[in-house]
Design a protein around this motif. Structure first.
Motif, short mmCIF file in Angstrom:
data_model
loop_
_atom_site.label_atom_id
_atom_site.label_comp_id
_atom_site.label_asym_id
_atom_site.label_seq_id
_atom_site.Cartn_x
_atom_site.Cartn_y
_atom_site.Cartn_z
N CYS A 76 57.74 34.19 54.15
CA CYS A 76 58.11 34.67 52.80
C CYS A 76 57.05 35.62 52.27
N ASP A 77 55.78 35.27 52.45
CA ASP A 77 54.69 36.12 51.97
C ASP A 77 54.68 37.47 52.68
N ALA A 78 54.96 37.46 53.97
CA ALA A 78 54.84 38.69 54.77
C ALA A 78 56.07 39.58 54.71
N ILE A 79 57.25 38.97 54.72
CA ILE A 79 58.46 39.80 54.84
C ILE A 79 59.44 39.65 53.68
N SER A 80 59.22 38.73 52.79
CA SER A 80 60.01 38.44 51.60
C SER A 80 61.00 37.30 51.84
N THR A 81 61.25 36.57 50.80
CA THR A 81 62.21 35.46 50.86
C THR A 81 63.60 35.98 51.18
N ILE A 135 56.84 36.17 66.17
CA ILE A 135 56.82 37.64 66.11
C ILE A 135 55.85 38.11 65.02
N LEU A 136 55.91 37.46 63.86
CA LEU A 136 55.00 37.82 62.76
C LEU A 136 53.54 37.66 63.19
N GLN A 137 53.23 36.55 63.84
CA GLN A 137 51.85 36.30 64.27
C GLN A 137 51.40 37.35 65.29
N LEU A 138 52.27 37.70 66.21
CA LEU A 138 51.93 38.73 67.20
C LEU A 138 51.70 40.08 66.53
N ILE A 139 52.61 40.45 65.66
CA ILE A 139 52.48 41.74 64.97
C ILE A 139 51.21 41.76 64.14
N ASP A 140 50.91 40.65 63.45
CA ASP A 140 49.70 40.60 62.62
C ASP A 140 48.43 40.76 63.44
N ARG A 141 48.46 40.29 64.68
CA ARG A 141 47.27 40.43 65.54
C ARG A 141 47.15 41.82 66.15
N LEU A 142 48.26 42.53 66.28
CA LEU A 142 48.25 43.79 67.01
C LEU A 142 48.44 45.02 66.13
N GLY A 174 51.45 44.51 56.89
CA GLY A 174 52.69 45.07 56.35
C GLY A 174 53.62 45.64 57.40
N PHE A 175 53.14 45.77 58.62
CA PHE A 175 53.96 46.37 59.67
C PHE A 175 55.15 45.49 60.05
N ALA A 176 55.00 44.18 59.94
CA ALA A 176 56.06 43.25 60.36
C ALA A 176 57.36 43.52 59.60
N GLN A 177 57.27 43.63 58.29
CA GLN A 177 58.48 43.86 57.50
C GLN A 177 59.11 45.21 57.86
N THR A 178 58.28 46.23 58.00
CA THR A 178 58.79 47.55 58.36
C THR A 178 59.50 47.50 59.71
N TRP A 179 58.90 46.82 60.68
CA TRP A 179 59.52 46.72 62.00
C TRP A 179 60.83 45.95 61.94
N LEU A 180 60.85 44.85 61.21
CA LEU A 180 62.06 44.02 61.14
C LEU A 180 63.25 44.74 60.53
N ILE A 181 63.01 45.63 59.59
CA ILE A 181 64.14 46.30 58.94
C ILE A 181 64.40 47.70 59.49
N GLY A 182 63.59 48.12 60.46
CA GLY A 182 63.76 49.44 61.05
C GLY A 182 64.77 49.41 62.19
N PRO A 214 65.70 44.67 64.13
CA PRO A 214 65.23 43.42 64.70
C PRO A 214 65.61 42.20 63.86
N ALA A 215 65.66 42.36 62.54
CA ALA A 215 66.08 41.24 61.68
C ALA A 215 67.51 40.80 62.02
N LYS A 216 68.37 41.76 62.28
CA LYS A 216 69.74 41.45 62.65
C LYS A 216 69.78 40.78 64.04
N ALA A 217 68.96 41.29 64.97
CA ALA A 217 68.89 40.69 66.30
C ALA A 217 68.42 39.23 66.22
N LEU A 218 67.45 38.98 65.35
CA LEU A 218 66.99 37.60 65.14
C LEU A 218 68.11 36.73 64.58
N ARG A 219 68.78 37.24 63.56
CA ARG A 219 69.88 36.50 62.93
C ARG A 219 70.97 36.15 63.94
N GLU A 220 71.24 37.10 64.84
CA GLU A 220 72.30 36.90 65.83
C GLU A 220 71.84 36.15 67.07
#
Length: 137
Positions: free
Chosen positions: A55-60, A99-106, A110-118, A128-134
């Motif tokens: 929630c903190d990183a990508i929003s509720t 995925i969030l933990q990996l992105i945060d280390r690499l 703020g990149f995680a949210q951008t990647w998830l909605i890109g 990627p958010a849709k791929a996760l959901r599915e």
């Protein structure tokens, strides 16, 4: 002494190729270690900690979309309230947190949210958010 001519010597080509292989191997080993460390960390993380970090990183709102839940349910999970979730949502939450933990280390913050909605070429240009959901990730 190295000269322009000596750098063109085939021996140096082999040397540089060997150096590239060593560097590549070290990068792969480092990445594998990071993936293993993150996986171990995620396995020890309580669901409420995962939900709050997400929630903190990508929003509720985005987490609710990924987990196919309403925002109130996500907020309850983040607070640690005992609301049962289905196995699909639990699995998606674990994968999203990993995925969030990996992105945060690499990457930069703020990149995680951008990647998830890109649009991601490796996922046939879907979010990627849709791929996760599915359940594709």
């Amino acid at each position: 002494m190295l000269t322009h001519r000596s750098l063109n010597d085939p021996t140096f080509g082999y040397l540089f190729a060997a150096m590239d292989v060593n560097i590549s191997n070290r990068r792969e080993e480092t990445f594998a270690r990071i993936v293993s460390d993150v996986h171990d960390q995620v396995q020890l993380s309580p669901p409420s900690e995962m939900a709050q970090a997400l929630c903190d990183a990508i929003s509720t709102e985005l987490l609710a979309y990924i987990l196919d839940q309403d925002e109130d349910t996500i907020e309850h999970w983040a607070r640690g309230d005992a609301i049962d979730s289905n196995q699909k949502s639990k699995r998606r939450q674990i994968v999203a947190y990993e995925i969030l933990q990996l992105i945060d280390r690499l990457e930069v913050p703020g990149f995680a949210q951008t990647w998830l909605i890109g649009s991601e070429p490796q996922l046939d240009f879907i979010m990627p958010a849709k791929a996760l959901r599915e359940g594709r990730l």
